[in-house]
Design a protein around this motif. Structure first.
Motif, mmCIF file in Angstrom:
data_model
loop_
_atom_site.group_PDB
_atom_site.id
_atom_site.type_symbol
_atom_site.label_atom_id
_atom_site.label_comp_id
_atom_site.label_asym_id
_atom_site.label_seq_id
_atom_site.Cartn_x
_atom_site.Cartn_y
_atom_site.Cartn_z
ATOM 1 N N ARG A 134 -6.383 4.099 3.501
ATOM 2 C CA ARG A 134 -5.666 3.635 4.695
ATOM 3 C C ARG A 134 -6.231 2.308 5.183
ATOM 4 O O ARG A 134 -5.490 1.412 5.596
ATOM 5 C CB ARG A 134 -5.747 4.692 5.802
ATOM 6 N N MET A 135 -7.553 2.163 5.144
ATOM 7 C CA MET A 135 -8.176 0.910 5.574
ATOM 8 C C MET A 135 -7.791 -0.241 4.640
ATOM 9 O O MET A 135 -7.601 -1.375 5.094
ATOM 10 C CB MET A 135 -9.692 1.080 5.626
ATOM 11 N N LEU A 136 -7.674 0.040 3.355
ATOM 12 C CA LEU A 136 -7.201 -0.981 2.419
ATOM 13 C C LEU A 136 -5.779 -1.409 2.777
ATOM 14 O O LEU A 136 -5.464 -2.597 2.809
ATOM 15 C CB LEU A 136 -7.229 -0.431 0.993
ATOM 16 N N GLU A 137 -4.932 -0.441 3.031
ATOM 17 C CA GLU A 137 -3.537 -0.726 3.362
ATOM 18 C C GLU A 137 -3.450 -1.588 4.618
ATOM 19 O O GLU A 137 -2.590 -2.479 4.727
ATOM 20 C CB GLU A 137 -2.774 0.581 3.570
ATOM 21 N N PRO A 154 2.345 1.402 -1.257
ATOM 22 C CA PRO A 154 2.901 0.448 -2.226
ATOM 23 C C PRO A 154 2.091 -0.832 -2.359
ATOM 24 O O PRO A 154 2.151 -1.487 -3.401
ATOM 25 C CB PRO A 154 4.314 0.171 -1.681
ATOM 26 N N ASP A 155 1.321 -1.207 -1.330
ATOM 27 C CA ASP A 155 0.538 -2.444 -1.369
ATOM 28 C C ASP A 155 -0.853 -2.254 -1.964
ATOM 29 O O ASP A 155 -1.641 -3.194 -2.018
ATOM 30 C CB ASP A 155 0.394 -3.029 0.042
ATOM 31 N N VAL A 156 -1.162 -1.028 -2.417
ATOM 32 C CA VAL A 156 -2.492 -0.730 -2.937
ATOM 33 C C VAL A 156 -2.402 -0.402 -4.429
ATOM 34 O O VAL A 156 -1.521 0.334 -4.869
ATOM 35 C CB VAL A 156 -3.131 0.454 -2.174
ATOM 36 N N VAL A 157 -3.321 -0.977 -5.198
ATOM 37 C CA VAL A 157 -3.378 -0.775 -6.654
ATOM 38 C C VAL A 157 -4.625 0.035 -6.984
ATOM 39 O O VAL A 157 -5.682 -0.170 -6.378
ATOM 40 C CB VAL A 157 -3.434 -2.129 -7.392
ATOM 41 N N ARG A 158 -4.523 0.941 -7.948
ATOM 42 C CA ARG A 158 -5.684 1.746 -8.330
ATOM 43 C C ARG A 158 -6.014 1.561 -9.805
ATOM 44 O O ARG A 158 -5.132 1.350 -10.638
ATOM 45 C CB ARG A 158 -5.450 3.224 -8.041
ATOM 46 N N THR A 159 -7.289 1.641 -10.109
ATOM 47 C CA THR A 159 -7.776 1.631 -11.485
ATOM 48 C C THR A 159 -8.551 2.925 -11.703
ATOM 49 O O THR A 159 -9.596 3.141 -11.098
ATOM 50 C CB THR A 159 -8.704 0.428 -11.748
ATOM 51 N N ARG A 160 -8.017 3.788 -12.542
ATOM 52 C CA ARG A 160 -8.680 5.062 -12.817
ATOM 53 C C ARG A 160 -9.851 4.822 -13.764
ATOM 54 O O ARG A 160 -9.709 4.165 -14.787
ATOM 55 C CB ARG A 160 -7.692 6.053 -13.428
ATOM 56 N N ILE A 161 -10.997 5.391 -13.409
ATOM 57 C CA ILE A 161 -12.228 5.132 -14.160
ATOM 58 C C ILE A 161 -12.586 6.280 -15.086
ATOM 59 O O ILE A 161 -12.827 6.090 -16.279
ATOM 60 C CB ILE A 161 -13.398 4.861 -13.204
ATOM 61 N N GLY A 162 -12.647 7.487 -14.580
ATOM 62 C CA GLY A 162 -13.054 8.618 -15.399
ATOM 63 C C GLY A 162 -12.948 9.910 -14.632
ATOM 64 O O GLY A 162 -12.651 9.923 -13.431
ATOM 65 N N PRO A 163 -13.179 11.045 -15.282
ATOM 66 C CA PRO A 163 -13.023 12.352 -14.642
ATOM 67 C C PRO A 163 -14.055 12.587 -13.556
ATOM 68 O O PRO A 163 -15.160 12.055 -13.608
ATOM 69 C CB PRO A 163 -13.204 13.338 -15.804
ATOM 70 N N GLN A 164 -13.663 13.378 -12.583
ATOM 71 C CA GLN A 164 -14.544 13.751 -11.485
ATOM 72 C C GLN A 164 -14.846 15.242 -11.539
ATOM 73 O O GLN A 164 -13.933 16.059 -11.628
ATOM 74 C CB GLN A 164 -13.894 13.415 -10.149
ATOM 75 N N CYS A 165 -16.114 15.591 -11.533
ATOM 76 C CA CYS A 165 -16.545 16.990 -11.602
ATOM 77 C C CYS A 165 -16.930 17.498 -10.215
ATOM 78 O O CYS A 165 -17.428 16.746 -9.386
ATOM 79 C CB CYS A 165 -17.732 17.137 -12.552
ATOM 80 N N TYR A 272 -9.877 1.063 -5.901
ATOM 81 C CA TYR A 272 -8.635 0.614 -5.277
ATOM 82 C C TYR A 272 -8.796 -0.801 -4.717
ATOM 83 O O TYR A 272 -9.881 -1.189 -4.282
ATOM 84 C CB TYR A 272 -8.255 1.533 -4.107
ATOM 85 N N HIS A 273 -7.702 -1.551 -4.718
ATOM 86 C CA HIS A 273 -7.666 -2.834 -4.016
ATOM 87 C C HIS A 273 -6.228 -3.136 -3.636
ATOM 88 O O HIS A 273 -5.288 -2.562 -4.196
ATOM 89 C CB HIS A 273 -8.245 -3.974 -4.869
ATOM 90 N N ARG A 274 -6.048 -4.026 -2.678
ATOM 91 C CA ARG A 274 -4.704 -4.412 -2.273
ATOM 92 C C ARG A 274 -4.120 -5.402 -3.271
ATOM 93 O O ARG A 274 -4.830 -6.177 -3.888
ATOM 94 C CB ARG A 274 -4.717 -5.031 -0.877
ATOM 95 N N ARG A 275 -2.808 -5.382 -3.417
ATOM 96 C CA ARG A 275 -2.145 -6.317 -4.338
ATOM 97 C C ARG A 275 -2.412 -7.758 -3.935
ATOM 98 O O ARG A 275 -2.476 -8.657 -4.773
ATOM 99 C CB ARG A 275 -0.633 -6.063 -4.354
#
Length: 312
Positions: A134-137, A154-165, A272-275
């Motif tokens: 929300r703060m990014l948005e 819609p204005d936020v882009v994500r990069t998936r890194i790896g699994p979370q345990c 995450y980062h904004r577009r």
């Protein structure tokens, strides 16, 4: 026509009254009336039907209201973008991180960057994933390293890194800590969980519902990380779910991971980062380093059956 005039016009329609619009805008009722009349004079058309009952927009008023909404959103986005540009030019980077990834991902990267040749000021916010996104948005952060969220703006882009345990955690000495509890036993326990708008909570409740068990007895809800409520966990029979990274430093310190497979819950560490994030070199370098650190942690982590789809 000023943007402020359109804000007043919107307030009249949304509150349904010139008087309530005046209270919202901090103006007198006569000032609100003058703004609406000025807009009608400017466009040469009636915008609001004034009758004995509730106020109603004319077709032209409806068109102006929709345009006012679009302009308001564009103005807000412009302010967010410019705030990011100003921060970048000053060498300030606004980073958000969840508590579970602060020590394992953010701290090593920031420690490596601080001695470098760059004059950088780091503004770090530590909150749960949904709040960071929300703060990014809202343009209050440049980057966030956290877990998956239920809603991606819609204005936020994500990069998936790896699994979370994840681990199902209770105090050491909890009645269920000595064996391998089943879902029926867990369904009768008392829980400490995120608020219902957090995906982890939704996924946990769905797991029990699909197994045919009743609604969980959630005695404590939190809108922050459950790690901040560890003292409460140690002094009660509550159960909670913690990210592996958060549990490991606490293992043996009055807490125990229950022997149960949480295969129904899966998840990922995500950056995450904004577009419209400023593409300054230092910011992109930090993003790359965070992704690399998180990915290396994921690859070097030991296999675990405990995982979750989204996280706090």
């Amino acid at each position: 026509m000023r943007l402020e005039d359109l804000d007043v016009f919107r307030a009249v329609h949304e509150t349904g009254s010139f008087q309530r619009a005046a209270l919202r805008c901090g103006l007198s009722q006569s000032a609100v009336t003058k703004v609406v009349r000025k807009l009608e004079d400017e466009f040469g058309v009636q915008l609001i039907e004034r009758g004995a009952g509730a106020l109603a927009l004319t077709p032209a008023g409806r068109t102006l209201y929709l345009r006012a909404m679009e302009l308001s959103a564009l103005t807000t986005a412009t302010r967010r973008d410019m705030a990011g540009e100003v921060a970048a030019m000053r060498g300030a980077i606004r980073l958000g991180v969840v508590p579970a990834l602060l020590a394992s991902v953010a701290a090593p990267v920031l420690a490596d960057m601080l001695p470098g040749p760059h004059s950088v000021q780091l503004l770090v916010s530590v909150k749960h994933s949904a709040e960071l996104v929300r703060m990014l948005e809202e343009g209050k952060l440049d980057l966030a390293v956290c877990f998956g969220v239920q809603y991606l703006p819609p204005d936020v882009v994500r990069t998936r890194i790896g699994p979370q345990c994840y681990r199902l955690v209770a105090r050491a000495g909890h009645p269920l800590a000595s064996g391998a509890p089943n879902l029926e036993q867990l369904s009768k326990s008392r829980w400490l969980l995120p608020t219902s708008d957090v995906t982890l909570r939704t996924e946990i409740e769905r797991m029990f519902a699909e197994a045919g068990f009743r609604e969980l007895d959630v005695r404590v809800e939190t809108d922050t990380s459950a790690t901040l409520l560890i003292p409460l966990l140690r002094r009660s029979d509550l159960l909670t779910v913690l990210p592996e990274q958060a549990f490991q430093p606490l293992a043996g310190e009055g807490l125990a991971a229950l022997d149960i497979d949480l295969h129904a819950l899966t998840g990922e560490v995500t950056v995450y980062h904004r577009r419209k994030t400023p593409s300054v070199g230092l910011l992109m370098e930090l993003k790359h380093r965070l992704e690399t650190q998180a990915r290396n942690n994921s690859l070097s982590g030991r296999p675990s059956q405990h995982s979750a789809k989204e996280s706090i």
